[in-house]
Design an enzyme around this catalytic site. Structure first.
Site, mmCIF file in Angstrom:
data_model
loop_
_atom_site.group_PDB
_atom_site.id
_atom_site.type_symbol
_atom_site.label_atom_id
_atom_site.label_comp_id
_atom_site.label_asym_id
_atom_site.label_seq_id
_atom_site.Cartn_x
_atom_site.Cartn_y
_atom_site.Cartn_z
ATOM 1 C CB SER A 166 -0.951 -0.041 1.195
ATOM 2 O OG SER A 166 -1.965 0.939 1.070
ATOM 3 C CG ASP A 265 -6.391 -2.257 -4.357
ATOM 4 O OD1 ASP A 265 -6.935 -1.148 -4.216
ATOM 5 O OD2 ASP A 265 -5.237 -2.503 -3.953
#
Length: 322
Positions: A166, A265
């Protein structure tokens, strides 16, 4: 009438973080801090905390050795959390690092960089670079220099990797560009880097996105929160590597690159473009893309017992143990 004890809100980025006018910061997500372990019961991995500098810390992980003189790959790891949450000392990261360390048989340096808003970007990038320099400095013989025993005894400095998830994946990208432009101590080279669900964004829509979705997306607000002085705002090259004034991806300072994405995502489309852009850049290295069907952002950290999570962690472990 509001109670006198009610604090005035300055920034509300629920369900992640709130900042009040009195300076109080309330982090609404993340896992509690846990101590290091002399030997994790589930994996046999040992961990300990160290101070890299007066402001940068790390948690080190050493897998169970088959030979007391064994040399291991080294992973310098940067955790996720939007640059403003989570920690190298948190439960989720400790569990993940234990599993990855056991699977890869790598020595891991999990970096505790300072967080926004108390320390806005680019502080996290600077802390992350300091940590990598510190690892590399162990190859230098300098009188009076204090060295970490696990690194001096077990690190293979020909197999240095950087990795992150991330926001940590975003940090890896920026660290690799810097490593391509600036020498590390002892001229240590980074062999490979993995970017797992990396945070990249920008003002221009791609694929099916609309301008409204871009402007209202959490990441747009988040970036301006963690880096309010960013030149170019959400099109700063550190978050948007595709803008015209971004450094060329041909300058990535490693030989191998692994980008891991998840189908569900929202960041995946830009991760795919990143891989395509690296291939077109003229970068002289090997890049691989792994996209996991049916999964969400950082699923392998949130629930490492899922079969697809186990598979992804094994893939990451294989990458950093080569």
């Amino acid at each position: 009438m509001a109670s006198n004890t009610t604090k005035e809100m300055l920034v509300d980025l629920s369900p992640v973080i709130k900042v009040y006018k009195d300076g109080t910061v309330e982090r609404l997500f993340g896992s509690p801090h846990v101590p290091p372990s002399p030997e994790d019961a589930a994996t046999g991995v040992s961990s300990k905390d160290i101070n890299i500098s007066p402001v940068v810390q790390a948690r080190l992980y050493l897998p169970k050795l088959t030979d007391p003189h064994q040399k291991l790959s080294v992973l310098v790891y940067y955790h996720g959390g939007g640059f403003c949450g989570e920690s190298a000392f948190s439960f989720l990261d400790q569990r993940y690092m234990n599993i990855l360390g056991a699977e890869s048989k790598a020595l891991i340096v999990s970096v505790e960089y300072r967080l926004a808003p108390e320390h806005p970007l680019p502080v996290a990038y600077e802390d992350s670079w300091i940590a990598l320099q510190w690892v590399a400095s162990h190859v230098i013989e300098k009188p009076g220099m204090q060295k970490e025993q696990w690194l001096t005894e077990h690190a293979d400095f020909g197999k240095i990797y950087v990795g992150g998830d991330s926001a940590g994946g975003n940090i890896v990208h920026n660290i690799l560009l810097r490593a391509g432009a600036e020498p590390l101590p002892g001229d240590v080279k980074i062999l490979g880097g993995f970017l797992s669900h990396p945070s990249f964004w920008g003002s221009k829509p791609i694929e099916s996105e609309t301008i409204e979705e871009i402007e209202q997306n959490f990441l747009s607000k988040f970036w301006l929160f963690v880096y309010p002085s960013a030149p170019g705002g959400i099109d700063n090259p550190m978050i948007n590597p595709f803008v015209d004034d971004a450094p060329s991806l041909s300058g990535l300072g490693c030989k191998r690159l692994l980008v891991c994405l998840a189908e569900k995502d929202p960041l995946t489309s830009r991760g795919i473009i990143y891989v395509e852009s690296v291939k077109k850049s003229g970068w002289n290295g090997e890049v691989e893309l792994v996209e996991v069907e049916g999964e969400v952002h950082c699923f392998h950290i949130l629930d490492p017992e899922k079969d697809k999570a186990k598979d992804l962690i094994k893939r990451l472990a294989s990458f950093i143990s080569q």
